[in-house]
Design a protein around this motif. Structure first.
Motif, mmCIF file in Angstrom:
data_model
loop_
_atom_site.group_PDB
_atom_site.id
_atom_site.type_symbol
_atom_site.label_atom_id
_atom_site.label_comp_id
_atom_site.label_asym_id
_atom_site.label_seq_id
_atom_site.Cartn_x
_atom_site.Cartn_y
_atom_site.Cartn_z
ATOM 1 N N GLU A 144 -15.396 -6.788 -29.662
ATOM 2 C CA GLU A 144 -15.019 -5.445 -29.179
ATOM 3 C C GLU A 144 -14.615 -5.496 -27.709
ATOM 4 N N GLU A 145 -15.340 -6.278 -26.940
ATOM 5 C CA GLU A 145 -15.006 -6.390 -25.510
ATOM 6 C C GLU A 145 -13.656 -7.076 -25.336
ATOM 7 N N LEU A 146 -13.388 -8.079 -26.177
ATOM 8 C CA LEU A 146 -12.082 -8.749 -26.119
ATOM 9 C C LEU A 146 -10.971 -7.736 -26.362
ATOM 10 N N LEU A 147 -11.123 -6.915 -27.391
ATOM 11 C CA LEU A 147 -10.088 -5.919 -27.680
ATOM 12 C C LEU A 147 -9.921 -4.957 -26.506
ATOM 13 N N LYS A 162 -10.748 0.179 -36.928
ATOM 14 C CA LYS A 162 -10.955 1.500 -36.343
ATOM 15 C C LYS A 162 -10.859 1.479 -34.804
ATOM 16 N N GLY A 163 -10.333 0.394 -34.285
ATOM 17 C CA GLY A 163 -10.148 0.324 -32.837
ATOM 18 C C GLY A 163 -8.861 1.014 -32.430
ATOM 19 N N THR A 205 -7.453 -8.609 -35.117
ATOM 20 C CA THR A 205 -7.774 -9.516 -36.230
ATOM 21 C C THR A 205 -9.094 -10.232 -35.987
ATOM 22 N N VAL A 206 -9.315 -10.655 -34.747
ATOM 23 C CA VAL A 206 -10.607 -11.284 -34.414
ATOM 24 C C VAL A 206 -11.746 -10.310 -34.703
ATOM 25 N N LEU A 207 -11.549 -9.053 -34.299
ATOM 26 C CA LEU A 207 -12.577 -8.040 -34.543
ATOM 27 C C LEU A 207 -12.790 -7.831 -36.048
ATOM 28 N N ARG A 208 -11.694 -7.750 -36.782
ATOM 29 C CA ARG A 208 -11.807 -7.524 -38.227
ATOM 30 C C ARG A 208 -12.504 -8.695 -38.925
ATOM 31 N N VAL A 210 -3.740 5.089 -28.810
ATOM 32 C CA VAL A 210 -3.760 5.832 -30.073
ATOM 33 C C VAL A 210 -4.727 5.127 -31.018
ATOM 34 N N PRO A 211 -5.287 5.875 -31.973
ATOM 35 C CA PRO A 211 -6.118 5.195 -32.969
ATOM 36 C C PRO A 211 -5.247 4.219 -33.756
#
Lengths: 87, 156
Positions: B117-120, B148-149, B38-41, B141-142
């Motif tokens: 991205e690094e957090l994820l 798209k992470g 969610t942070v990434l999104r 898995v995708p």
């Protein structure tokens, strides 16, 4: 060991204890309802307040009701010591 | 150092946990993964909506909230689930947890794709370790999310 020092981690004993506080516990004192104790459960030291003593069982809870639920009762031999000093 | 600290400095200090848990045994890295996605999104959406103050306000609010959730979920794993033997088996775990919490804070302070991205990625690595401690095989898995992470799950 009679006297032990612990560093508090977590918020369930707020406002009495804050994260990072140090406490000293003594293991020879009689514990009563209302005392804060350190005890061992699942190989971890936990710190809570005694809410009730029912026979051989000690019922415990944290002071911070927003961040604390009652945990399963413990027995006397689970108790590491009674908190006698914080700093 | 105050007087009491000095006076009792000869005693070795151990950690006494004042956490909220009923020792229920129900721990899962999915909350942290969902939060990191969610942070990434929200970071992605910020770029798309940065001309609308209203949208930005809502996006930042959600990013803040889910950054908090990541930190909290990782804290629960660190303090309530992971045990000394896990840290011995996976010596990188301590640094991974510290780095992920720090990234969750940085991701709230900034709008930065690389940080999100690094957090994820750090959360995925922690999730893989979590499943290994459960003696199951983690798999990436995708995700089905617009980020798209990837997502870490497991098989027996």
């Amino acid at each position: 060991m009679i006297l032990r020092k612990f560093t508090v981690s977590g918020h369930s004993m707020q406002p009495y204890l804050q994260e990072g506080d140090h406490v000293l516990s003594l293991n020879f004192l009689r514990v009563r309802k209302g005392d804060v104790i350190v005890f061992k459960q699942d190989n971890k030291y936990l710190i809570k307040r005694i809410k009730k003593i029912a026979g051989k069982e000690y019922l415990l809870a944290g002071d911070n009701k927003k961040d604390s639920l009652e945990i399963k009762p413990i027995q006397k031999n689970d108790i590491i010591g009674k908190v006698v000093f914080k700093f | 150092m105050n007087a009491a600290s000095l006076l009792f400095s000869f005693l070795k200090s151990e950690t006494a946990y004042a956490h909220c848990d009923i020792p229920c045994g129900i721990y899962d890295p999915n909350q942290a993964q969902l939060g990191a996605h969610t942070v990434l999104r929200m970071t992605q959406l910020f770029e798309e909506h940065k001309d609308s103050i209203h949208d930005v306000a809502r996006i930042v609010r959600v990013k803040e909230k889910h950054g908090d959730l990541v930190e909290e979920a990782l804290g629960t794993l660190e303090n309530d689930y992971f045990k000394p033997e896990h840290y011995e088996t996976f010596p990188e775990l301590t640094d991974l947890l510290a780095a992920a919490v720090k990234l969750s804070i940085t991701a709230r302070q900034k709008v930065d794709m690389a940080t999100a991205e690094e957090l994820l990625e750090k959360v995925l690595l922690i999730s893989e370790i979590f499943y290994k401690t459960k003696n199951v095989t983690p798999i990436r898995v995708p995700s089905v999310y617009p980020t798209k992470g990837e997502f870490v799950t497991y098989h027996e």
